[in-house]
Design an enzyme around this catalytic site. Structure first.
Site, PDB file in Angstrom:
ATOM      1  CG  HIS A  92      -0.425  43.546  33.429  1.00 43.90           C
ATOM      2  ND1 HIS A  92      -1.083  42.509  32.825  1.00 43.90           N
ATOM      3  CD2 HIS A  92      -0.756  44.649  32.716  1.00 43.90           C
ATOM      4  CE1 HIS A  92      -1.785  42.972  31.792  1.00 43.90           C
ATOM      5  NE2 HIS A  92      -1.601  44.269  31.706  1.00 43.90           N
TER       6      HIS A  92
ATOM      7  CG  HIS B 153      -4.101  48.897  31.400  1.00 47.57           C
ATOM      8  ND1 HIS B 153      -3.344  49.290  30.328  1.00 47.57           N
ATOM      9  CD2 HIS B 153      -3.848  47.570  31.549  1.00 47.57           C
ATOM     10  CE1 HIS B 153      -2.671  48.246  29.848  1.00 47.57           C
ATOM     11  NE2 HIS B 153      -2.955  47.194  30.576  1.00 47.57           N
TER      12      HIS B 153
ATOM     13  CD  GLU C 176      -5.098  43.941  29.649  1.00 49.82           C
ATOM     14  OE1 GLU C 176      -4.222  44.543  30.306  1.00 49.82           O
ATOM     15  OE2 GLU C 176      -4.854  43.293  28.628  1.00 49.82           O
TER      16      GLU C 176
END
Ligand code: CO
Length: 134
Positions: A7, A79, A130
């Protein structure tokens, strides 16, 4: 080592307005808002055919995205999340190459119930990364 883009997370000052932009203006499939108090955010998931977008609004006093929104009052890309097969192997690979893992270096359970780690943006082209175990 990294696999699919899981994502892209966008921090927003107004989650309802952001959900309208994605749901109505862009015509995407958006979820109802979900409060994640343990992560200090309320999130709307946007499902795209090949990946997801997460719209994040601060929740509570010590939200991890509050400082970002102070610097970027209109919101912005917060992020990117890449999938890895083995989060511990990925962490050790990165540490051996001098990359900085945020926090105590131990994976935490992320918004999808899977172990995640965050990597220092200065080591990754200015973008917070991440990693999520697939
Ligand atoms: Co994320």
């Amino acid at each position: 080592m990294i696999g699919r883009l899981n994502h892209t997370a966008i921090a927003v000052p107004d989650l309802k307005a952001a959900a309208r932009v994605y749901g109505q203006t862009l015509g995407a499939e958006v979820s109802t808002p979900r409060a994640l108090p343990q992560h200090g955010v309320t999130v709307v998931f946007v499902s795209l055919p090949n990946t997801k977008i997460e719209l994040l609004e601060p929740l509570g006093e010590n939200s991890p995205i509050s400082a970002f929104l102070k610097r970027n009052p209109a919101g912005g890309v917060h992020h990117l999340c890449y999938e890895v097969e083995d989060i511990f192997a990925a962490r050790d690979h990165l540490l051996a190459r001098g990359a900085r893992v945020l926090g105590d270096g131990e994976p935490k359970i992320g918004a999808h119930g899977k172990p995640v780690l965050f990597l220092h943006p200065k080591d990754f082209c200015g973008v917070l990364v991440e990693l999520e175990q697939a």
